[in-house]
Design an enzyme around this catalytic site. Sequence first.
Site, PDB file in Angstrom:
ATOM      1  N   CYS A 158     -10.555   6.040  -8.328  1.00  0.00           N
ATOM      2  CA  CYS A 158     -11.837   6.628  -7.943  1.00  0.00           C
ATOM      3  C   CYS A 158     -12.192   6.261  -6.504  1.00  0.00           C
ATOM      4  CB  CYS A 158     -12.928   6.152  -8.889  1.00  0.00           C
ATOM      5  SG  CYS A 158     -12.514   6.530 -10.575  1.00  0.00           S
ATOM      6  N   ARG A 177      11.234  -6.004   5.216  1.00  0.00           N
ATOM      7  CA  ARG A 177      11.372  -4.562   4.996  1.00  0.00           C
ATOM      8  C   ARG A 177      12.817  -4.073   5.029  1.00  0.00           C
ATOM      9  NH1 ARG A 177       7.053  -1.453   6.384  1.00  0.00           N
ATOM     10  NH2 ARG A 177       6.442  -3.194   7.718  1.00  0.00           N
ATOM     11  N   GLU A 211      13.532 -13.348  10.090  1.00  0.00           N
ATOM     12  CA  GLU A 211      12.786 -13.375   8.821  1.00  0.00           C
ATOM     13  C   GLU A 211      12.611 -11.959   8.292  1.00  0.00           C
ATOM     14  OE1 GLU A 211       9.243 -15.033  10.442  1.00  0.00           O
ATOM     15  OE2 GLU A 211      10.325 -16.787  11.150  1.00  0.00           O
ATOM     16  N   PRO A 212      13.696 -11.278   7.956  1.00  0.00           N
ATOM     17  CA  PRO A 212      13.589  -9.882   7.571  1.00  0.00           C
ATOM     18  C   PRO A 212      13.004  -9.682   6.181  1.00  0.00           C
ATOM     19  CG  PRO A 212      15.816 -10.668   7.247  1.00  0.00           C
ATOM     20  CD  PRO A 212      15.070 -11.795   7.884  1.00  0.00           C
ATOM     21  N   TYR A 231      -2.795   1.991   5.743  1.00  0.00           N
ATOM     22  CA  TYR A 231      -2.351   2.176   7.143  1.00  0.00           C
ATOM     23  C   TYR A 231      -2.171   3.639   7.531  1.00  0.00           C
ATOM     24  CZ  TYR A 231      -0.379  -2.448   5.920  1.00  0.00           C
ATOM     25  OH  TYR A 231      -0.179  -3.713   5.466  1.00  0.00           O
TER      26      TYR A 231
HETATM   27  N1  LLP Z   1       7.832 -13.141   9.171  1.00  0.00           N
HETATM   28  C1  LLP Z   1       6.496 -13.268   9.186  1.00  0.00           C
HETATM   29  C2  LLP Z   1       5.894 -14.509   9.674  1.00  0.00           C
HETATM   30  C3  LLP Z   1       5.718 -12.190   8.757  1.00  0.00           C
HETATM   31  O1  LLP Z   1       4.394 -12.308   8.794  1.00  0.00           O
HETATM   32  C4  LLP Z   1       6.325 -11.019   8.271  1.00  0.00           C
HETATM   33  C5  LLP Z   1       5.520  -9.881   7.832  1.00  0.00           C
HETATM   34  C6  LLP Z   1       7.725 -10.966   8.222  1.00  0.00           C
HETATM   35  C7  LLP Z   1       8.451 -12.041   8.701  1.00  0.00           C
HETATM   36  C8  LLP Z   1       8.497  -9.802   7.670  1.00  0.00           C
HETATM   37  O2  LLP Z   1       8.360  -8.669   8.436  1.00  0.00           O
HETATM   38  P1  LLP Z   1       9.210  -7.330   8.167  1.00  0.00           P
HETATM   39  O3  LLP Z   1      10.655  -7.667   8.179  1.00  0.00           O
HETATM   40  O4  LLP Z   1       8.854  -6.812   6.823  1.00  0.00           O
HETATM   41  O5  LLP Z   1       8.805  -6.452   9.261  1.00  0.00           O
HETATM   42  N2  LLP Z   1       2.230  -4.899   4.661  1.00  0.00           N
HETATM   43  C9  LLP Z   1       2.778  -4.298   5.855  1.00  0.00           C
HETATM   44  C10 LLP Z   1       3.664  -5.215   6.613  1.00  0.00           C
HETATM   45  C11 LLP Z   1       2.992  -6.486   7.021  1.00  0.00           C
HETATM   46  C12 LLP Z   1       3.981  -7.514   7.391  1.00  0.00           C
HETATM   47  C13 LLP Z   1       3.332  -8.835   7.587  1.00  0.00           C
HETATM   48  N3  LLP Z   1       4.244  -9.844   7.945  1.00  0.00           N
HETATM   49  C14 LLP Z   1       3.462  -2.989   5.496  1.00  0.00           C
HETATM   50  O6  LLP Z   1       3.365  -2.571   4.327  1.00  0.00           O
HETATM   51  O7  LLP Z   1       4.045  -2.334   6.345  1.00  0.00           O
END
Ligand code: LLP
Length: 418
Positions: A347, A281, A278-279, A320
């Site tokens: 602000c 980022r 489930e990519p 973060y």
């Molecule tokens: N699958 C599920 C169930 C998830 O909760 C997430 C992300 C992903 C896939 C995708 O993950 P990724 O490929 O992006 O690592 N807002 C944070 C990241 C929180 C991600 C939450 N879930 C940030 O800005 O780094």
Amino acid sequence: MINHPLSNLLSQTKFLENIAEQHGTPTYVYSKRRLEENISRLSSAISQSFTKHQIYYAVKANSNIQIIRTLKNEFNDLGCDCSSPGELFAASKAGLNMSDCVYTGNYESLEDLQIAYDSGAEINLDDLNSFKRLKTIGIPDYISFRLNPGKGHGQFKGIITGGKNSKFGIPKETIVEAYNVAKSSGVKKFGLQCHAGSSTLDAKTFSDITKQILKSAREIEDNLGQKLEKISIGSGFGIPYRDEEEPLDLEQLFQNTKRTFKDFYGEDNSSWPTLCIEPGRILVADTGFILTRVTGIKSSYKEFVGLDAGMETLMRPALYGAFHRVQKIGHIDENDTIIYDITGRICENTDRISEGYKMPEMKEGELCAIMDSGAYGYSMSHNFNTRPRSSEVLVDEEEVSLIRKRETIEELFRGCDV
Ligand code: LLP
């Protein structure tokens, strides 16, 4: 100039000035070519090791319909991972078949579950109580549950989603019970999912998580007396936000995953469950930057560059402590550097894009780019201080298309009696 997949676009000063002129600032600028490269690279890496696989793009990273559509056009087998009715809506508008999508919620309301159920997407449940709520609506033929393997990973504390402090998933000690209840309620086929954290660059971390997942899978299969159809290892695939970081080795990652599958399921891969990922980022982060203008320079106890993009435009640094490179657009004298705090107009003293960042001298009115803002940038932007959200454009070689208009102040009050 920083070393980045979008370096060539960043060096086209006139082109970027024209975008800023025409669409205003801040504007999210995305590269179509980079989106296509990213999905092709990922699908090729996974298909080298797994014949049965499925890629679900995590819409939460960037739900712009044209972004999803670009990924889908390049890779027709794309599915989407959606975590709200709004994300299901975006995936469907982008042309995805809902049967190729999965709904992963948590603490879902009955209304959320009803929409997910009616959509025809697969449902991935965060808890046995979620299943009990779903049961009042209907019993799908297939479901999966989300495992909390007891530990997680991630670049920041706030994005670790496995472990004892996590609100997500079902502990490995009790997950079998959830399957037993679901089976006795009439569910026929099952999968297992786990997403234990985000923004990880070390391929080995994913091997450890996969082993945990497959251990639970075996226990579930033994108890149910049937095979799981799908195993989703979630995502968490990181990108290099800093010059000195190396990209995640995707080939290595899937080769390791394949080895783990072999150890658990044997040589014959036709009997393996489908590997799902489930990519978010890794597909979209480095495809976009925020084009922003310097609105104020201030010499205080520190040197400040104030931009028209702040924590309302990119929340990650304030939330973060995340790091994003900032690139000045136009004439750059690399010798002339100053240590700046880069801030917005909000602000709040946490309003920072970067702290102690070394840059060429900046002047009011100049443009810069906040890099790697394609994931969790616009999708986490908000209206604090009653600031309308930015516009978004997609660049396809020379062509620039507006893929989301800038919000207006009037639109912020459209639900109010004014
Ligand atoms: N699958 C599920 C169930 C998830 O909760 C997430 C992300 C992903 C896939 C995708 O993950 P990724 O490929 O992006 O690592 N807002 C944070 C990241 C929180 C991600 C939450 N879930 C940030 O800005 O780094």
